[in-house]
Design an enzyme around this catalytic site. Structure first.
Site, PDB file in Angstrom:
ATOM      1  N   CYS A  44      -6.989   2.498   4.739  1.00 52.17           N
ATOM      2  CA  CYS A  44      -7.667   1.271   5.162  1.00 52.17           C
ATOM      3  C   CYS A  44      -7.284   0.948   6.613  1.00 52.17           C
ATOM      4  CB  CYS A  44      -7.268   0.111   4.244  1.00 52.17           C
ATOM      5  SG  CYS A  44      -5.549  -0.436   4.450  1.00 52.17           S
ATOM      6  N   CYS A  92      -3.436   0.266   7.043  1.00 54.30           N
ATOM      7  CA  CYS A  92      -2.640   1.492   6.977  1.00 54.30           C
ATOM      8  C   CYS A  92      -2.906   2.396   8.179  1.00 54.30           C
ATOM      9  CB  CYS A  92      -2.906   2.218   5.666  1.00 54.30           C
ATOM     10  SG  CYS A  92      -2.278   1.297   4.245  1.00 54.30           S
ATOM     11  N   HIS A 108       0.840  -1.196   0.000  1.00 54.08           N
ATOM     12  CA  HIS A 108       0.000   0.000   0.000  1.00 54.08           C
ATOM     13  C   HIS A 108       0.877   1.249   0.000  1.00 54.08           C
ATOM     14  CE1 HIS A 108      -4.032  -1.755   1.549  1.00 54.08           C
ATOM     15  NE2 HIS A 108      -3.330  -2.696   0.935  1.00 54.08           N
ATOM     16  N   GLU A 155       0.641   4.026   1.619  1.00 52.44           N
ATOM     17  CA  GLU A 155       0.954   4.561   2.949  1.00 52.44           C
ATOM     18  C   GLU A 155       2.096   3.797   3.605  1.00 52.44           C
ATOM     19  OE1 GLU A 155      -3.662   4.831   2.592  1.00 52.44           O
ATOM     20  OE2 GLU A 155      -2.062   3.558   1.833  1.00 52.44           O
TER      21      GLU A 155
END
Length: 141
Positions: A80, A83, A50, A52
């Site tokens: 999410c 994260c 991801h 992040e």
């Protein structure tokens, strides 16, 4: 703030070009970008790919510590659950995001100091990219 928004949208385009969900993120400390990331789940076949997470890891390496107390994150899409956990653990003090997620019931604002970026022009530009990605995915199947 506009230069940060432009950067996260640019990073989202990199993810899009690599056939990943277009999400971009940066970590900023003292007005300097010290970490950046874009989604790499499909390209690296990794569930933790991801934007992040990548931005946090780069920022940690940059400052030589896992604590990002005096840092801010800018991200194209509301984080999410995974994260959000990484943001909490890294101690990032504030998160700014461009667009809401529509596919989850998890509310990260219960855990983070988070604020939606008030820029409709940039949001619409990013939303076009996000919609195009999913439209292309639907048309391929």
């Amino acid at each position: 703030m506009n230069k940060y928004i432009d950067k996260i949208v640019e990073l989202a385009k990199v993810a899009y070009d690599n056939d990943d969900i277009p999400v971009g993120a940066i970590v900023v400390k003292d007005k300097e970008i010290i970490g950046e990331g874009f989604n790499t789940r499909n390209s690296f076949k990794s569930v933790i790919g991801h934007a992040e997470i990548d931005a946090i890891e780069m920022a940690c390496k940059h400052i030589g510590d896992w604590r990002l107390d005096d840092c801010t994150m800018y991200v194209t899409l509301l984080p999410c659950m995974m994260c959000t956990g990484a943001l909490i653990e890294s101690r990032i003090k504030k998160v700014y995001y461009l667009c809401d997620r529509t596919n989850v019931c998890f509310k990260c604002d219960n855990y983070l100091n988070i604020e939606k970026i008030d820029n409709d022009k940039k949001r619409q530009k990013y939303m076009k990219l996000l919609h195009l990605f999913f439209e292309n995915k639907r048309n391929k199947s």
